[in-house]
Design a protein around this motif. Structure first.
Motif, PDB file in Angstrom:
ATOM      1  N   GLN A   1       0.830  -1.202   0.000  1.00  8.94           N
ATOM      2  CA  GLN A   1       0.000   0.000   0.000  1.00  8.94           C
ATOM      3  C   GLN A   1       0.873   1.264   0.000  1.00  8.94           C
ATOM      4  N   GLU A   2       1.971   1.220   0.751  1.00  9.91           N
ATOM      5  CA  GLU A   2       2.891   2.353   0.767  1.00  9.91           C
ATOM      6  C   GLU A   2       3.505   2.581  -0.616  1.00  9.91           C
ATOM      7  N   LEU A   3       3.848   1.479  -1.291  1.00 12.89           N
ATOM      8  CA  LEU A   3       4.398   1.608  -2.637  1.00 12.89           C
ATOM      9  C   LEU A   3       3.378   2.191  -3.591  1.00 12.89           C
ATOM     10  N   SER A   4       2.126   1.790  -3.429  1.00 14.88           N
ATOM     11  CA  SER A   4       1.063   2.305  -4.290  1.00 14.88           C
ATOM     12  C   SER A   4       0.882   3.811  -4.087  1.00 14.88           C
ATOM     13  N   ILE A   5       0.971   4.264  -2.834  1.00 13.73           N
ATOM     14  CA  ILE A   5       0.841   5.700  -2.543  1.00 13.73           C
ATOM     15  C   ILE A   5       1.994   6.477  -3.177  1.00 13.73           C
TER      16      ILE A   5
END
Length: 356
Positions: free
Chosen positions: A39-43
């Motif tokens: 999720q952090e990578l997606s953000i």
């Protein structure tokens, strides 16, 4: 128990055993936190996408016609009127072509980056290593957009011509050249534009010859004489080149004064006076300041260029014999725009010629 000690713990909670190691950051995560990491990578991916969108927006808004050199071309065109309109139009074409080439290069690189971002976003195939690369590319594109190619105007100082010529030419900035910013150089077929400048007033004793391109001290050698150039400078960047034809005294003065300043022999008491008594001796608010202990003076035959940068409130002196270049910031509170160029002679028969 022995098998548990061989496993890595989750880098997030440091409690649970990891099930996966990220190839990008090389950290390990448990079942609970691997999803959080993705999720952090997606953000971060969304953030890069937003920065790209901002770059595209600013690229579309960028207007080549706001380039400062157009002001200089337009001023010349108004003074020379009909007989040079065709040449001025060609110069605009050359300048716009150079700027368009740079803009096209940025656009092409933007499109390539957009395709790469979209492809990796859809496949989910990205890591922190990719982010570093994309951020670097975005920074380079931003730098190309905010710092256009270095362009200058070449001036023809052929003294036999009644109107001196200037040419549009692009310079190559070696320090800012990158793999993504290889802007093509402009064609060698430059258009020529005349620029007009001469002496027109003086305080003291002076004569003007050669269509007011030569100023000469014609009076008592014990009294100074100030000669002024025609134009007032309110905006833009302007460069005038001089040659010292004759010189007896140790000093000459090249500089500026506020154009509204009353002309008088006490100019060296004026707070708006800025310039140089020699290549290494400044005059700041009428006060002499030696900036270099080297004993260098203006000599007969020397050529000096004076550049007035009204946009950043700065003047620049180039002493071509010694290659000395000195930049002098101007306090516009004491020397407000518009400025006027002034030269001071201190000996009879001292003379200076405007080359262009």
């Amino acid at each position: 128990m022995a098998s548990n000690t061989l496993k890595k713990r989750c880098s997030k909670c440091n409690k649970n055993m990891s099930i996966l190691t990220c190839d990008g950051c090389e950290r390990s995560f448990c079942t609970k936190h691997i999803a959080d990491h993705r999720q952090e990578l997606s953000i971060e991916m969304d953030s890069i996408g937003q920065e790209y969108d901002l770059l595209r927006r600013d690229l579309i808004r960028d207007d080549n016609d706001s380039h400062l050199l157009f002001d200089r071309i337009n001023i010349w065109e108004r003074e020379s009127i009909i007989k040079i309109q065709q040449i001025a139009q060609q110069a605009r074409h050359d300048l716009r072509q150079c700027l368009d080439e740079n803009k096209s290069q940025i656009t092409n690189n933007c499109n390539k980056l957009a395709d790469e971002l979209q492809s990796n976003r859809e496949s989910g195939d990205y890591t922190e290593i990719d982010f570093d690369l994309w951020n670097k590319q975005l920074r380079e594109l931003r730098k190309m957009l905010e710092k256009p190619p270095i362009i200058d105007i070449l001036e023809d100082n052929t003294l036999s011509r009644p109107i001196y010529m200037i040419k549009i030419k692009q310079k190559i900035d070696q320090q800012s050249t990158t793999q993504m910013s290889n802007c093509n150089t402009i064609s060698n077929q430059f258009s020529e534009l005349p620029i007009i400048q001469n002496f027109n007033t003086f305080i003291g004793d002076a004569i003007f010859t050669d269509n007011h391109h030569v100023a000469k001290h014609s009076g008592d050698s014990q009294r100074s004489t100030m000669v002024y150039l025609t134009k007032f400078y309110l905006s833009g960047i302007h460069r005038i080149r001089f040659r010292i034809e004759q010189k007896l005294n140790k000093y000459l003065f090249f500089g500026i004064v506020n154009s509204l300043e009353e002309m008088n022999r006490d100019i060296f008491n004026s707070p708006s006076l800025y310039g140089w008594m020699s290549p290494i001796s400044r005059v700041v608010k009428s006060q002499k300041v030696v900036i270099n202990p080297v004993n260098t003076i203006f000599n007969e035959g020397d050529e000096i260029s004076l550049t007035l940068n009204c946009n950043i409130q700065q003047i620049l002196l180039e002493h071509h014999r010694t290659d000395i270049i000195d930049r002098l910031p101007i306090d516009i509170r004491v020397c407000p725009l518009p400025w006027r160029v002034v030269i001071a002679f201190f000996s009879s028969n001292d003379s200076v010629r405007i080359i262009y």
